[in-house]
Design a protein around this motif. Structure first.
Motif, PDB file in Angstrom:
ATOM      1  N   TYR B 102       0.708  -1.104   0.015  1.00 50.31           N
ATOM      2  CA  TYR B 102      -0.026  -0.132   0.044  1.00 50.31           C
ATOM      3  C   TYR B 102       0.892   1.155   0.189  1.00 50.31           C
ATOM      4  O   TYR B 102       0.698   2.347  -0.629  1.00 50.31           O
ATOM      5  CB  TYR B 102      -0.903   0.115   1.030  1.00 50.31           C
ATOM      6  N   GLY B 106       0.436   3.818  -3.093  1.00 52.46           N
ATOM      7  CA  GLY B 106       0.238   5.087  -2.604  1.00 52.46           C
ATOM      8  C   GLY B 106       1.144   6.317  -3.289  1.00 52.46           C
ATOM      9  O   GLY B 106       0.578   7.250  -3.792  1.00 52.46           O
ATOM     10  N   ASN B 109       0.912   6.291  -7.014  1.00 51.76           N
ATOM     11  CA  ASN B 109      -0.252   7.091  -7.475  1.00 51.76           C
ATOM     12  C   ASN B 109       0.136   8.651  -7.440  1.00 51.76           C
ATOM     13  O   ASN B 109      -0.615   9.320  -8.208  1.00 51.76           O
ATOM     14  CB  ASN B 109      -1.452   6.609  -6.896  1.00 51.76           C
ATOM     15  N   HIS B 129      -6.359  -8.161  -4.831  1.00 51.78           N
ATOM     16  CA  HIS B 129      -7.503  -7.105  -4.743  1.00 51.78           C
ATOM     17  C   HIS B 129      -7.026  -5.736  -4.888  1.00 51.78           C
ATOM     18  O   HIS B 129      -7.378  -4.694  -5.379  1.00 51.78           O
ATOM     19  CB  HIS B 129      -8.455  -7.239  -3.723  1.00 51.78           C
ATOM     20  N   ILE B 130      -5.718  -5.728  -4.190  1.00 54.98           N
ATOM     21  CA  ILE B 130      -4.986  -4.240  -3.986  1.00 54.98           C
ATOM     22  C   ILE B 130      -4.439  -4.146  -5.555  1.00 54.98           C
ATOM     23  O   ILE B 130      -4.725  -2.763  -6.185  1.00 54.98           O
ATOM     24  CB  ILE B 130      -3.833  -4.414  -3.257  1.00 54.98           C
ATOM     25  N   ASN B 133      -7.413  -2.876  -7.524  1.00 52.37           N
ATOM     26  CA  ASN B 133      -7.713  -1.506  -7.330  1.00 52.37           C
ATOM     27  C   ASN B 133      -6.678  -0.483  -7.718  1.00 52.37           C
ATOM     28  O   ASN B 133      -7.098   0.678  -7.944  1.00 52.37           O
ATOM     29  CB  ASN B 133      -7.779  -1.413  -5.600  1.00 52.37           C
ATOM     30  N   PHE B 134      -5.444  -0.926  -8.007  1.00 50.10           N
ATOM     31  CA  PHE B 134      -4.467   0.190  -8.522  1.00 50.10           C
ATOM     32  C   PHE B 134      -4.189  -0.147 -10.136  1.00 50.10           C
ATOM     33  O   PHE B 134      -3.365   0.401 -10.473  1.00 50.10           O
ATOM     34  CB  PHE B 134      -3.203   0.080  -7.637  1.00 50.10           C
TER      35      PHE B 134
END
Lengths: 284, 284, 284, 284
Positions: B102, B106, B109, B129-130, B133-134
């Motif tokens: 993460y 983070g 992004n 899933h992470i 999501n990214f």
């Protein structure tokens, strides 16, 4: 062999590094270390450069003259040249607190500071025994409202006599006035017992206690005419909790004060701190 | 305008800085930033140099060829040239812990990391899933004793296909073997959850708890064939007390791990970490 | 077995600790942990006490009633009782920055925070995808000058509906007004991106850059009606140099902000932060 | 008014806190401060408790006798009682380095340490002038292989004569043997110049330099018969870079050593450090 430290700042422009290092090479010198910085906002270039000249015929004044003409002038540089083996003369001003004084003199004795300390001035007699133990002349110059001007004259005379390069206020509890500040611009180092710009002025530990901060700090800065607002050289912080009284904050603060002031002294003595625009560029 | 970062190391000798900066000037370039270091013990010179070429006719390959011949060869330099606008391809290896993942994504992004992440590899499905999501491709490559060799081949193929420049093990819970290490020497960044060299191996928080240390740490290093012994890029520490259980140490450690790994990734991506003699020179 | 946390404060006086622990013993409970503090200046006693009741017949309401009458009343205590297994309901307010949100939700998923998060409110839609990835309801409540009052009513309704115990402003870029502050006194946790009390107000990183500080910080505090002046829960700092631009300070600050805010959230969720006299007593 | 500090540890069991505080109340005392800790793994309870007795008729020996019988015996406690106004006798052992000595004596003079220093022992004469400046008796006891046993007897005699409570090795460059360790178990405080357990033994800064660590540390611990393996009281760390030579590490380390050793001395003098299982419980 002659070792030199060059400090330069000027408007940022093309070819500065190459021109300077090339000039040194042409003078049979070798650039051994460079630190530089460009303040992009102000478009100012800063450089600290160490170089070595091994030729027996090398003369510093000749080099200075040539550098001024061929490099400094065309680039419109502000510059200083220091011979690495020359120690600065550093005067110490103290009052009653001894922690910063012991810390500085301990390092001085250990050969950690590249300075010579010709004397200690104090407005009180309390720390005279320490000066004596370290074999450093101690001048007791009391300061009252009425005697302030005369005291300053006496201080200035000592500073001049001993060719003092910079002054360290090691918890000196008097406000140094413009009379002295103007003679030693960006050459008076103070330790303020707060994390500036928080808690300017007197009693910062009391103010920190009142606000309930969880961290206290200390700041070493050059003295300017505006109180506690000069260029910051070094800061550090330490955690505190609700359980600490003002007295505890003062004790914890002492540990910070002595370390931070000594770091600032070292940086200045090694010509690693530039002042520009009320800020410092510090090469570490 | 072309911006270039040059990384150089060679035996320390006279005139390196001047020659390099002069060569750049002769090619109508301007040296904008230099970091250098001399390892006095080993007599090795290191330099990281940023320069800018504004001429429309400037060609990187021509410059490289000329630099190799006129500068690198005579000084016997090891060197690399990176175009500043080129982003490195960085592969992420993860397992079940999500905190480092993460943190890295983070920053990715937020535009904080100068890299492109072509994919994430994991030996477990927990963090898929992470990745989704990214919007980053996720490859689930399970690893068992029997499938390890095949898994490595699959990993290598992905790495080659996507022209990966370096690999980040974001708490990847498998030992990377020499098969991959030799393909990516000093290009695999690991995060070890102790203050190396204390507590090498598995379960460092348990070992730290047993020893009763008052500070725990974490270490990001390049992976070499000797476990936990590669060149250290970055470390950090945090205070603990007797009141912290092993579980508390693990939780506190997570905060260090993610910050320290991300710092190491940033340094590597900006070509600020040299490896020499199983140590790093890190220009910050 | 029932585990309870008791929070007490009152005028300092003789026999408080003995009376409370004795009362617990008489009710077949065992005091397992005590933290206390006496503010000697204000003569106020603070205590946080954990205790365990193993009897099957133990009833919390009966204990509360008896404690109120036999202990709290005679000592004129302010007190709270929390069952340790009860999680607080924590609402998250965000805007566009995702670093604090990711940090909190990562810990939430890892079971590190003893809270339930019923929903996330934002005045922007940017972070909705994160809420979705973590399966937490997301309410987009835009705020303009004209709609501010209505937005607050909508927020208050959600807070009441979900029996929210406290609110975390995870870089929520709107000023929370007295309408909400009065409903949640000392129950709204903010993260301010400076080392308060330095650099209150907007753009603290710009102000820090201007002043040339060598350390930046961040502060988590309870929101009071006076902007950035509420009781400080937690702070942390990080070193910066002249080479850092405002953009660099912002990036470095993000690392502090997320860690410091999460620490404050943990302390509040574990009922470890008392507010008194616009300061906090924080038992760690 | 009599102020007492009680130190207790025993198997964890129900009712300890209530029984102790109640016993104090029955003896007309008031418990003013409690710190406690339960080692859940070992099931051991630790408590440090400060209390005040205002009655003119209060007698410490009577209290001790009653406490032993009514509280300590039934709970099978290990315990100590200290009158808060009694200062411990602390012996200083030094060799040639002066930084720790100056730091301790500076604090001693400032009233920061709650101890009495009856003498300084050194195997060299180098620091005698400092002892003289602070008016503390200095005993020069040289130590060679042949004279080690005799020197230890001389040391032991001085320690006994002056009723020394604990010993501080302020960079004493001799290994203290079991002869003295057994007389002063968990009462000899050493400062080791590394972040233990990394770099045990001699020349830790050289070892740190070789490994290329980015942080160095220092550790104050109680001396046990296994070298550098005793219970850790306090540690601290500081960042270093590739640019620091071994000499720089040593200089930076000195700043840590003096601060960390002084913190450990303070904790011990205030009876805030328990030893158990080769670890410490430190109440701060």
């Amino acid at each position: 062999m002659v070792k030199i430290t060059l400090l330069i700042h000027c408007e940022d422009q093309k070819g500065i590094i190459a021109s300077v290092t090339n000039f040194i090479l042409q003078n049979s010198g070798n650039t051994t270390y460079i630190d530089q910085h460009v303040d992009a906002q102000e478009n100012v270039f800063f450089m600290r450069l160490e170089c070595v000249f091994e030729s027996a015929s090398f003369r510093v004044p000749d080099f200075e003259q040539a550098f001024a003409k061929k490099i400094a002038q065309p680039f419109e540089m502000q510059w200083q040249l220091h011979r690495s083996e020359t120690k600065s003369n550093m005067a110490l001003f103290v009052s009653k607190y001894d922690h910063c004084l012991y810390d500085i003199l301990g390092r001085y004795n250990a050969g950690e500071l590249h300075v010579h300390i010709p004397f200690i001035i104090s407005n009180h007699k309390d720390l005279e025994h320490i000066a004596k133990n370290f074999d450093i002349p101690f001048y007791h110059i009391p300061v009252t409202k009425d005697t302030k001007a005369a005291a300053e004259q006496q201080q200035l005379q000592l500073l001049e006599e001993h060719k003092v390069d910079f002054i360290v206020l090691a918890r000196y509890m008097q406000i140094v006035t413009e009379t002295i500040i103007r003679e030693y611009p960006n050459k008076i180092i103070n330790i303020h017992h707060s994390f500036l710009p928080a808690f300017v002025g007197a009693k910062p530990y009391h103010a920190a206690f009142e606000r309930g901060v969880k961290i206290i700090g200390t700041t070493s800065h050059y003295v300017t005419e505006e109180l506690d607002a000069g260029p910051i050289i070094e800061q550090d912080t330490i955690r505190v909790t609700h359980s600490h009284t003002v007295k505890d904050l003062i004790a914890k603060g002492r540990d910070l004060e002595k370390i931070v002031l000594s770091r600032a002294v070292k940086l200045h003595a090694q010509h690693k701190a530039f002042v520009y625009n009320n800020k410092t560029v510090v090469f570490t």
